[in-house]
Design a protein around this motif. Structure first.
Motif, PDB file in Angstrom:
ATOM      1  N   TRP A  21      -7.233 -51.017  25.692  1.00  6.44           N
ATOM      2  CA  TRP A  21      -8.253 -51.987  25.287  1.00  6.44           C
ATOM      3  C   TRP A  21      -9.138 -52.292  26.484  1.00  6.44           C
ATOM      4  CZ3 TRP A  21      -8.109 -52.889  20.167  1.00  6.44           C
ATOM      5  CH2 TRP A  21      -6.896 -52.684  19.495  1.00  6.44           C
TER       6      TRP A  21
ATOM      7  N   SER B  91      -2.810 -49.306  22.344  1.00 11.92           N
ATOM      8  CA  SER B  91      -4.083 -48.671  22.704  1.00 11.92           C
ATOM      9  C   SER B  91      -4.477 -49.070  24.106  1.00 11.92           C
ATOM     10  CB  SER B  91      -5.202 -49.126  21.754  1.00 11.92           C
ATOM     11  OG  SER B  91      -4.925 -48.796  20.426  1.00 11.92           O
TER      12      SER B  91
ATOM     13  N   GLN C 205     -11.736 -49.503  22.384  1.00  7.92           N
ATOM     14  CA  GLN C 205     -10.352 -49.150  22.035  1.00  7.92           C
ATOM     15  C   GLN C 205     -10.211 -47.659  22.289  1.00  7.92           C
ATOM     16  OE1 GLN C 205      -9.994 -49.846  17.879  1.00  7.92           O
ATOM     17  NE2 GLN C 205      -7.907 -49.093  17.683  1.00  7.92           N
TER      18      GLN C 205
ATOM     19  N   LEU D  91     -14.567 -50.361  19.358  1.00  5.42           N
ATOM     20  CA  LEU D  91     -13.522 -50.685  18.387  1.00  5.42           C
ATOM     21  C   LEU D  91     -13.838 -50.055  17.039  1.00  5.42           C
ATOM     22  CD1 LEU D  91     -13.168 -54.584  18.772  1.00  5.42           C
ATOM     23  CD2 LEU D  91     -11.764 -52.858  19.870  1.00  5.42           C
TER      24      LEU D  91
ATOM     25  N   SER E 280      -6.774 -44.073  17.577  1.00 10.98           N
ATOM     26  CA  SER E 280      -7.468 -45.163  16.874  1.00 10.98           C
ATOM     27  C   SER E 280      -7.471 -44.956  15.365  1.00 10.98           C
ATOM     28  CB  SER E 280      -8.893 -45.287  17.395  1.00 10.98           C
ATOM     29  OG  SER E 280      -8.870 -45.526  18.787  1.00 10.98           O
TER      30      SER E 280
ATOM     31  N   PHE F  26      -8.224 -60.348  22.112  1.00 11.43           N
ATOM     32  CA  PHE F  26      -6.997 -59.584  22.321  1.00 11.43           C
ATOM     33  C   PHE F  26      -6.068 -60.374  23.233  1.00 11.43           C
ATOM     34  CE2 PHE F  26      -4.074 -56.471  23.995  1.00 11.43           C
ATOM     35  CZ  PHE F  26      -3.658 -55.880  22.822  1.00 11.43           C
TER      36      PHE F  26
ATOM     37  N   ASN G  94     -10.394 -52.554  13.205  1.00 12.82           N
ATOM     38  CA  ASN G  94      -9.694 -53.254  14.282  1.00 12.82           C
ATOM     39  C   ASN G  94     -10.566 -54.316  14.946  1.00 12.82           C
ATOM     40  OD1 ASN G  94      -8.552 -50.022  14.725  1.00 12.82           O
ATOM     41  ND2 ASN G  94      -7.165 -51.633  14.078  1.00 12.82           N
TER      42      ASN G  94
ATOM     43  N   SER H 284      -9.709 -52.774  31.725  1.00 11.88           N
ATOM     44  CA  SER H 284      -9.001 -51.948  30.735  1.00 11.88           C
ATOM     45  C   SER H 284      -7.497 -52.119  30.905  1.00 11.88           C
ATOM     46  CB  SER H 284      -9.330 -50.467  30.928  1.00 11.88           C
ATOM     47  OG  SER H 284     -10.695 -50.242  30.739  1.00 11.88           O
TER      48      SER H 284
ATOM     49  N   ALA I 151     -12.184 -57.953  23.483  1.00 14.56           N
ATOM     50  CA  ALA I 151     -12.123 -56.487  23.504  1.00 14.56           C
ATOM     51  C   ALA I 151     -13.332 -55.892  22.799  1.00 14.56           C
ATOM     52  CB  ALA I 151     -10.834 -56.002  22.850  1.00 14.56           C
TER      53      ALA I 151
END
Ligand SMILES: Nc1nc2c(c(=O)[nH]1)N[C@H]1C(S)=C(S)[C@@H](COP(=O)(O)O)O[C@H]1N2
Ligand SMILES: [Mo]
Length: 427
Positions: free
Chosen positions: A187, A185, A237, A242, A106, A253, A246, A151, A234
């Motif tokens: 998410w 990533s 992350q 997050l 991240s 997302f 981001n 996820s 989302a």
């Protein structure tokens, strides 16, 4: 299987200039890629190991939030651009050449902001769903987080990524410097379809509008079909909330779509009959065609791949056996195949795809190469499960024109010089 058997079959060439069969990764033959396999004996023959001095003293204290080793400080986002007169408006590129596997940490996820990063307090932030719905709804972050979450490991790529490929002369930058408006990533968030069902979508609705809470008020229209399919609100992350850069506390997302439409700092979704034609999708993020007309709403990112090792800044160190490593991805689904050439595209061999191979995610590919120390041009070509093939730069420019801003997905070539130096070249 004994060693001699795997050795001889593993080292079979499949294409010109020393490209080896991907079987080497499936057998114990991969050991041949190790330095001892090269016959170079780069690791010393072991006699005794000296006890490190540090093992005589207690180590550092524990901490509440981790940091990486100070010896890794040189791995940074690069190419950081901010528009004159602003602090936080611009982009920063992920150093793809320094990473392995398929997850972007991240802290190194690329950033692209149109008006900096807002400092949003989740206790006061709200998400509004309104427009063509039976019941307009307002969610606090706590209320939102009571919904079931899913996820997925998926990439996000700015549609302006790799646009330097249009430059008349090849730009000399690392993999990340050329292609790093790109990250992948895990998410985690609430499927937007659940929230839209709860609000009750009017049968006249065909699109949604998403708006961010930043001062750019990034606003994009998205087809309702995508919103009801795999779109997430989302929240997490890579396992934690997050990052502010981001979209903290929530972002839209849209898997496989151009990054711009994944609105960060999301505050509002309006259900609409048609696209809203906002500034962000009319003045920008359209694709000019050779005849001067423009395409709008070209959302999916097309099939693409890059070689991250060797690459500019990661030179070769003498003739011998090497692993070529790279990334492939497609907004259309899974990667089906990656071909690699080490003779400038004259002959190709299939790369090995490392597990897992996921939908709209990075796929790590590997090829084995016996470099004879001569000049070579290495390149990769990805093919996705829809059958789409990554084009050469020549093919790409012939079909899309010489000047565009978005959706550059042509093959990129690295030239390896006899001294091991790697540079970016056009075919
Ligand atoms: N609210 C808002 N959302 C935004 C942007 C923005 O400036 N404001 N930038 C967009 C662009 S152009 C891209 S490529 C992606 C980048 O996502 P990232 O910064 O998390 O990598 O966010 C998109 N969402
Ligand atoms: Mo972007």
């Amino acid at each position: 299987m004994d060693n001699s058997e795997s050795d001889s079959s593993a080292l079979q060439a499949v294409a010109g200039n020393g490209l080896l069969h991907r079987r080497i990764f499936l057998t114990r033959g991969a050991a041949l890629l190790g330095a001892t396999g090269l016959g170079l004996l780069t690791p010393k023959l072991a006699t005794a190991q000296t006890l490190p001095e540090l093992s005589n003293v207690p180590g550092a204290a524990l901490s509440e939030y981790g940091t990486r080793s100070v010896f890794e400080d040189s791995v940074k986002r690069n190419n950081i651009l901010s528009y004159p007169g602003t602090t936080g408006s611009g982009g920063s590129w992920t150093p793809l050449e320094s990473l392995e596997g398929i997850i972007t940490p991240s802290a190194l996820h690329f950033e692209r902001h149109h008006s900096g990063i807002p400092a949003i307090n989740p206790d006061t932030h709200q998400l509004l769903i309104h427009g063509l719905v039976k019941r307009p709804l307002l969610f606090s972050m706590d209320a939102l987080c009571r919904y079931p979450m899913v996820s997925r490991i998926q990439f996000i790529e700015c549609s302006g990524n790799s646009r330097v490929g249009w430059a008349p002369e090849p730009v000399q930058k690392s993999s990340g410097g050329l292609h790093g408006l790109l990250s992948c990533s895990e998410w985690t968030g609430v499927p937007l379809s659940i929230l839209l069902d709860e609000a009750g979508v009017d049968p006249k609705a065909n699109w949604i509008l998403a708006e961010g809470a930043d001062s750019a008020a990034m606003t994009r229209s998205v087809p309702l079909a995508k919103a009801m399919d795999d779109t997430l609100i989302a929240v997490y992350q890579n396992g934690e909330k997050l990052r502010p850069s981001n979209g903290y506390p929530i972002r839209l997302f849209l898997p496989g779509y151009e990054g711009n439409a994944s609105v960060k700092w999301l505050r509002r979704i309006k259900v609409t009959a048609g696209p809203t034609m906002t500034r962000d999708e009319t003045a920008e993020y359209t694709d000019t065609r050779p005849d001067g007309s423009s395409l709008m709403f070209t959302f999916p990112m097309e099939v693409k791949s890059i070689i991250t090792a060797p690459s500019l800044g990661r030179p070769m160190q003498g003739a011998g056996l090497y692993e070529i490593s790279g990334l492939a991805w497609s907004g259309a689904g899974k990667i089906a195949r990656v071909d690699v050439s080490v003779d400038g595209g004259r002959t190709w061999g299939q790369a090995a795809l490392s597990e897992p191979v996921l939908d709209k995610a990075f796929t790590r590919f590997r090829a084995a190469w016996r470099w004879n120390g001569g000049p070579a041009i290495i390149m990769s070509r990805a093919i996705d499960e829809s059958g789409a093939v990554q084009p050469s730069r020549e093919q790409f420019i012939a079909s899309k024109g010489l000047k565009r801003d978005y959706h550059y997905n042509a093959i990129q070539n690295w030239k390896v010089a006899p001294n091991g130096k790697v540079s970016n070249v056009y075919a």
